[in-house]
Every structure is written in structure tokens, then in C-alpha cells.
Design a protein around this motif. Structure first.
Motif, PDB file in Angstrom:
ATOM      1  N   THR A  94       0.841  -1.204   0.000  1.00 48.61           N
ATOM      2  CA  THR A  94       0.000   0.000   0.000  1.00 48.61           C
ATOM      3  C   THR A  94       0.872   1.248   0.000  1.00 48.61           C
ATOM      4  O   THR A  94       2.033   1.227   0.430  1.00 48.61           O
ATOM      5  N   PRO A 101       0.421   5.598   0.731  1.00 49.67           N
ATOM      6  CA  PRO A 101      -0.480   6.665   1.189  1.00 49.67           C
ATOM      7  C   PRO A 101      -0.966   7.534   0.032  1.00 49.67           C
ATOM      8  O   PRO A 101      -0.269   7.750  -0.960  1.00 49.67           O
ATOM      9  N   VAL A 117      -7.307  11.174   3.711  1.00 49.87           N
ATOM     10  CA  VAL A 117      -7.008  10.759   5.075  1.00 49.87           C
ATOM     11  C   VAL A 117      -7.477   9.321   5.294  1.00 49.87           C
ATOM     12  O   VAL A 117      -8.649   9.000   5.102  1.00 49.87           O
ATOM     13  N   GLY A 118      -6.540   8.457   5.675  1.00 45.23           N
ATOM     14  CA  GLY A 118      -6.866   7.054   5.929  1.00 45.23           C
ATOM     15  C   GLY A 118      -7.061   6.217   4.682  1.00 45.23           C
ATOM     16  O   GLY A 118      -7.454   5.054   4.778  1.00 45.23           O
ATOM     17  N   VAL A 119      -6.787   6.793   3.505  1.00 46.19           N
ATOM     18  CA  VAL A 119      -6.978   6.073   2.241  1.00 46.19           C
ATOM     19  C   VAL A 119      -5.613   5.718   1.673  1.00 46.19           C
ATOM     20  O   VAL A 119      -4.729   6.576   1.527  1.00 46.19           O
ATOM     21  N   GLU A 120      -5.400   4.462   1.367  1.00 44.10           N
ATOM     22  CA  GLU A 120      -4.149   3.990   0.789  1.00 44.10           C
ATOM     23  C   GLU A 120      -4.393   3.318  -0.557  1.00 44.10           C
ATOM     24  O   GLU A 120      -5.390   2.601  -0.730  1.00 44.10           O
TER      25      GLU A 120
END
Length: 313
Positions: free
Chosen positions: A297, A299, A303-306
Motif C-alpha cells: 500500500t 499513502p 485521510v486514511g486512504v491507501e
């Protein structure tokens, strides 16, 4: 572009030629159809295929085929039909780029027979001879591509069939598993360096008896439909595993071209994998499940999404 036309001009075998009133023969009628193409500088070759038996699938249920191959950069294929007395002639005008697709991608198995068994009526610079040699000796990349396409279709059909079987939809599961077996058979034949033919299962019986017996069990076994599908699914799971390397070599070699990981869209857009785009998800998912490829994964701005990427394990 593909266009099919019905030519309404009828050529009658009893027409008189000139003042002598000579009966037009089938051969003369055939020449009147293809002669205009032989005169074109773009025509590379003309092949004739005659019917060998009643309702011969190789000749489109006609009495004879004429295949004209023209030099054109874009894939092109048009069909014209003629009547000569009681006999039917079908004319295929095909670009050399379309013929390449038929050979390399195995999109039209009949074309393989046309090239090999047809009578050469005209060729420019030994084009048909070279086409036959290419047909018999695919390059390594062309063979890898055909293997990959068959493996991708095999996975898709097998996954669909197994899911339907588990859902209790046995009739539909049978259809999908039968298709999967066919792709498995094609894969085995291609692996042996041979083109799959229309009489596929006769080839398989001589090349891979295990696959042939699975097919025989599925379509002719004495057990219930549910039991037959179950037995074949178990057998195919083992055989699919044995075909991973030849079936995914093109993809794995492509992924080795760079040291880092690939996004799925990068793999889809790679020219080596263009013909696998529809089934690429099935192949990648299978390789991840079997441990040949792993996910990583990265970044993203969210936010919080990979983002998910893939690399060789």
C-alpha cells in the motif's frame, strides 16, 4: 472494422461466354470473383478452400471459400456471398493486420486451417508461404500471449462455475466448468507448441489424457450432475496449479521490468498486457492468493486512504 454483405449478383453456371456459347465452369466463375483483387497492388495473397464434406464448418456451410488478404494497417474484414448455379461461394476480404490477430490471438481457429489447407491462387512475394511458416512457428512472445489469454479465460470461467456450483445452480455451473475445461485443454495444446484446432478434444486425447478424462467424466459420467461437477472441480484445481507458470509468465516478466510495485491501472495500460485487460483482475487475484504476487500500500492525499499496488513476491 467488420462488415458482412450479401452480394445479390448471381452468377449462373449456364451463362454463355462470348459467341462460342461455352458453358461457364465453376473454376471460371471463381476466377471472375477474385480476379479483380489479384489485380490490386495491395493484395498480398488469395486462398481457396473447398468443401470436403456436407455442411463443412471450415467453409461457412458453403461449397467453397475465397480468402483475399490485403495490406492494410487497420483490422478489416468483410464477407460477400455468391451463388453459382446450385453452389455457394463465400468471399472473405481480410486485412493482413486482422489475419495477424487471428493467428497471434487465436481469435479465428478456422483461419489456421484456411492458411494450412487452402489452395494458393495468388500470392505476392511469397506472402502465403511466410504466413504458413509464421503460423507453425510462433515467436516466444506470441506463444506467451496465447497462453496468458487461455489461462485468464480459464480462471474466469472456473471461478464463475465453482461459485455457481456452491450456490446449487448446477446447470449453469456445468456450462461454466465445461468452458473452463475447454480453455484448460487449449492451454495444454498451446504449451505443447501446437495451435488448438476445431477438433479440440481429439488433440487433447493425444496430448493430455488427464484433461481428456476430466472432460469425459463431466459430459458422460454415470454419477449425478452435482457429483460430476464436484469431481471435475477437484481435478481442475490441481491442473490449474500446474499451469500457473506458462499461463502467467508474460505478466510476471512484465512486472519484472521495473524494480518497484505496480498499480493495477499501470498494468492494464501496459502494451504487453493489452489483450488481458478484461481478465487481468482474475489473474492478479489468483497470483496474490497463491503467493506469487503480494500487495503493498501507498499513502494517498485522502485521510486514511491507501492505494493498493502489486509486486512479485
Amino acid at each position: 472494422m467488420i462488415r458482412i454483405e450479401n452480394d445479390n449478383r448471381h452468377i449462373y453456371s449456364q451463362l454463355a461466354i462470348g459467341r462460342e456459347g461455352v458453358q461457364m465452369t465453376m473454376e471460371y466463375a471463381t476466377r471472375t470473383i477474385y480476379s479483380e483483387y489479384a489485380a490490386l497492388k495491395t493484395t498480398l495473397g488469395i486462398i481457396e478452400v473447398k468443401k470436403k464434406r456436407a455442411r463443412d464448418p471450415l467453409t461457412d456451410q458453403s461449397d467453397r471459400l475465397l480468402i483475399v488478404i490485403e495490406a492494410k494497417p487497420e483490422p478489416f474484414w468483410t464477407v460477400k456471398q455468391y451463388q453459382v448455379g446450385q453452389e455457394k461461394i463465400v468471399l472473405h476480404v481480410v486485412s493482413d493486420s486482422m489475419m495477424d490477430r487471428w493467428i497471434v490471438l487465436n481469435e479465428n481457429r478456422r483461419a489456421i486451417h484456411w492458411i494450412e489447407d487452402g489452395i494458393v491462387l495468388f500470392e505476392r512475394n511469397e506472402y502465403i508461404l511466410e504466413l504458413r511458416q509464421r503460423n507453425r512457428n510462433l515467436t516466444n512472445r506470441e506463444q506467451r500471449l496465447q497462453l496468458s489469454i487461455s489461462f485468464a479465460k480459464l480462471l474466469r470461467r472456473f471461478e464463475d462455475g465453482r461459485y455457481l456450483f456452491l450456490e446449487g445452480e448446477f446447470q449453469d455451473a456445468f456450462t461454466q466448468i465445461h468452458h473452463a475445461l475447454t480453455h484448460l485443454a487449449r492451454l495444454s495444446i498451446l504449451e505443447a507448441g501446437i495451435h488448438p484446432e476445431i477438433v479440440l478434444w481429439e488433440q487433447v486425447r493425444a496430448i493430455d489424457l488427464e484433461i481428456y478424462k476430466l472432460h469425459d467424466e463431466l459430459v458422460g459420467g454415470q454419477e449425478s450432475l452435482e457429483q460430476r461437477i464436484h469431481l471435475v472441480v477437484i481435478g481442475m484445481e490441481h491442473l490449474i496449479q500446474s499451469k500457473v507458470l506458462p499461463g502467467t509468465l508474460l505478466l510476471l516478466q512484465t512486472m519484472q521490468e521495473k524494480g518497484g510495485a505496480w498499480t493495477f491501472s499501470e498494468l492494464m495500460e501496459h502494451p504487453n498486457l493489452n489483450e488481458l485487460r478484461v481478465d487481468l483482475g482474475s489473474i492478479i487475484g489468483f497470483l496474490v492468493k497463491k503467493g506469487y504476487v503480494r500487495t503493498v500500500t501507498r499513502p494517498t492525499k485522502g485521510v486514511g486512504v491507501e492505494a493498493v499496488l502489486y509486486e512479485i513476491a
